[in-house]
Motif scaffolding. Structure first.
Motif, short mmCIF file in Angstrom:
data_model
loop_
_atom_site.label_atom_id
_atom_site.label_comp_id
_atom_site.label_asym_id
_atom_site.label_seq_id
_atom_site.Cartn_x
_atom_site.Cartn_y
_atom_site.Cartn_z
N TYR A 195 42.01 47.90 31.26
CA TYR A 195 42.24 48.78 30.13
C TYR A 195 41.27 49.95 30.19
CZ TYR A 195 44.39 44.48 28.56
OH TYR A 195 45.15 43.35 28.50
N VAL A 196 41.77 51.13 29.84
CA VAL A 196 40.93 52.32 29.84
C VAL A 196 39.84 52.15 28.79
CG1 VAL A 196 40.88 54.79 29.41
CG2 VAL A 196 42.81 53.79 30.62
N GLY A 197 38.59 52.21 29.24
CA GLY A 197 37.47 52.17 28.33
C GLY A 197 37.28 50.87 27.58
N ARG A 198 37.97 49.81 27.99
CA ARG A 198 37.85 48.55 27.27
C ARG A 198 37.38 47.45 28.21
NH1 ARG A 198 42.98 47.19 24.03
NH2 ARG A 198 41.53 45.99 22.79
N ARG A 199 36.34 46.79 27.83
CA ARG A 199 35.84 45.65 28.57
C ARG A 199 36.41 44.38 27.95
NH1 ARG A 199 29.72 47.06 27.87
NH2 ARG A 199 30.58 47.26 25.81
N TRP A 200 36.18 43.28 28.57
CA TRP A 200 36.74 42.02 28.05
C TRP A 200 36.25 41.74 26.64
CZ3 TRP A 200 33.50 38.10 26.67
CH2 TRP A 200 32.22 38.08 27.22
N GLN A 201 35.01 42.14 26.33
CA GLN A 201 34.47 41.91 24.99
C GLN A 201 35.28 42.66 23.93
OE1 GLN A 201 32.69 43.05 27.62
NE2 GLN A 201 30.68 42.10 27.71
N ASP A 202 35.80 43.85 24.31
CA ASP A 202 36.60 44.64 23.38
C ASP A 202 37.97 44.01 23.14
OD1 ASP A 202 34.54 46.55 23.36
OD2 ASP A 202 35.43 47.60 25.08
N VAL A 203 38.45 43.26 24.12
CA VAL A 203 39.80 42.69 24.05
C VAL A 203 39.80 41.32 23.38
CG1 VAL A 203 41.79 41.95 25.41
CG2 VAL A 203 40.48 43.96 26.10
N ILE A 204 38.86 40.45 23.76
CA ILE A 204 38.90 39.07 23.25
C ILE A 204 37.68 38.70 22.41
CG2 ILE A 204 40.46 38.20 25.01
CD1 ILE A 204 38.07 37.12 26.55
N GLY A 205 36.80 39.66 22.13
CA GLY A 205 35.65 39.38 21.27
C GLY A 205 34.41 39.03 22.06
N MET A 206 33.30 38.99 21.36
CA MET A 206 32.00 38.78 22.01
C MET A 206 31.77 37.32 22.42
SD MET A 206 29.79 40.73 23.02
CE MET A 206 28.16 40.72 23.64
N TYR A 207 32.24 36.38 21.62
CA TYR A 207 31.99 34.96 21.92
C TYR A 207 33.28 34.15 21.92
CZ TYR A 207 27.30 36.53 20.86
OH TYR A 207 26.12 37.23 20.87
N PRO A 208 34.20 34.49 22.83
CA PRO A 208 35.47 33.74 22.85
C PRO A 208 35.27 32.36 23.46
CG PRO A 208 35.39 35.24 24.68
CD PRO A 208 34.15 35.51 23.86
N PRO A 209 36.15 31.43 23.10
CA PRO A 209 36.07 30.12 23.76
C PRO A 209 36.41 30.27 25.25
CG PRO A 209 37.87 30.21 22.15
CD PRO A 209 37.17 31.52 22.10
N PRO A 210 35.85 29.41 26.10
CA PRO A 210 36.10 29.51 27.55
C PRO A 210 37.57 29.56 27.92
CG PRO A 210 34.37 27.91 27.11
CD PRO A 210 34.93 28.32 25.78
N ALA A 211 38.40 28.80 27.24
CA ALA A 211 39.83 28.79 27.56
C ALA A 211 40.44 30.17 27.35
CB ALA A 211 40.56 27.76 26.71
N GLU A 212 39.98 30.90 26.35
CA GLU A 212 40.50 32.24 26.09
C GLU A 212 40.05 33.23 27.16
OE1 GLU A 212 40.82 35.43 22.42
OE2 GLU A 212 40.19 33.37 22.02
N VAL A 213 38.81 33.08 27.64
CA VAL A 213 38.31 33.94 28.72
C VAL A 213 39.13 33.71 29.98
CG1 VAL A 213 36.34 34.43 30.23
CG2 VAL A 213 35.96 34.05 27.79
N ILE A 214 39.36 32.46 30.32
CA ILE A 214 40.13 32.15 31.53
C ILE A 214 41.57 32.63 31.37
CG2 ILE A 214 41.07 30.26 32.91
CD1 ILE A 214 38.35 28.92 32.70
N GLY A 215 42.16 32.45 30.19
CA GLY A 215 43.51 32.93 29.95
C GLY A 215 43.62 34.44 30.10
N HIS A 216 42.62 35.16 29.59
CA HIS A 216 42.59 36.62 29.71
C HIS A 216 42.49 37.03 31.18
CE1 HIS A 216 41.76 40.77 28.70
NE2 HIS A 216 40.65 40.71 29.40
N ARG A 217 41.61 36.37 31.91
CA ARG A 217 41.45 36.69 33.33
C ARG A 217 42.72 36.34 34.12
NH1 ARG A 217 37.00 39.01 34.46
NH2 ARG A 217 35.09 38.60 33.34
N LEU A 218 43.39 35.26 33.75
CA LEU A 218 44.65 34.92 34.40
C LEU A 218 45.69 36.02 34.19
CD1 LEU A 218 45.07 31.11 33.65
CD2 LEU A 218 45.15 32.18 35.91
#
Length: 170
Positions: free
Chosen positions: A109-132
């Motif tokens: 995403y332009v100018g957006r890091r993962w923290q901007d998309v899924i929040g600062m402290y997402p559960p691990p499953a959400e981080v892996i889902g986002h990366r998938l």
């Protein structure tokens, strides 16, 4: 008893075949490395901005942001600008791990890091889902690029005058 042993062996074999989400993600990173290597051989590119033009009116831009012994940082995009931000979109930032033969899309995403998309402290499953999702997108995009004819043979270093300054998003 024999039937129980056979079932146990069958269950063990099935459990080895099933990949968890993390295993699936690592397999995706490996597949994306293979695709990117066949397309552009990024370890051989010097830092700079490259263009692959196949005559379809939509040249692909590959920016080599950093080149290190074991890693390469890239941005893959078209020369289309987002009307709101004025930045190239779609855009994928990639980290290539040469020794591990893995490619990770760090953000798409332009100018957006993962923290901007899924929040600062997402559960691990959400981080892996986002990366998938990001790395599945990357794999599909690279398949499309290969089928369209992009590759090492169409890649050219852009002239310094026509290169827009590329800033790495942290």
């Amino acid at each position: 008893m024999q039937q129980l042993i056979t079932r146990s062996r069958h269950a063990d074999a099935l459990s080895r075949l099933r990949l968890g989400k993390f295993g699936w993600l690592m397999a995706l990173y490996a597949e994306n490395h293979s695709l990117l290597q066949r397309l552009f051989e990024p370890a051989d590119l010097k830092p700079g901005s490259y263009e692959s033009d196949i005559g379809d009116g939509l040249p692909l831009q590959l920016d080599v942001l950093e080149q290190h012994r074991y890693t390469t940082e890239l941005r893959l995009t078209y020369n289309m600008l987002d009307p709101v931000t004025g930045e190239p979109d779609p855009s994928a930032y990639l980290r290539v791990y040469h020794d591990a033969r893995q490619v990770e899309a760090t953000h798409c995403y332009v100018g957006r890091r993962w923290q901007d998309v899924i929040g600062m402290y997402p559960p691990p499953a959400e981080v892996i889902g986002h990366r998938l999702r990001m790395n599945t997108f990357l794999g599909k995009w690279m398949h499309y690029l290969a089928e369209s004819g992009h590759g090492v043979a169409t890649l050219r270093l852009r002239e310094a005058a026509s290169v827009k300054k590329v800033e790495k998003v942290a």
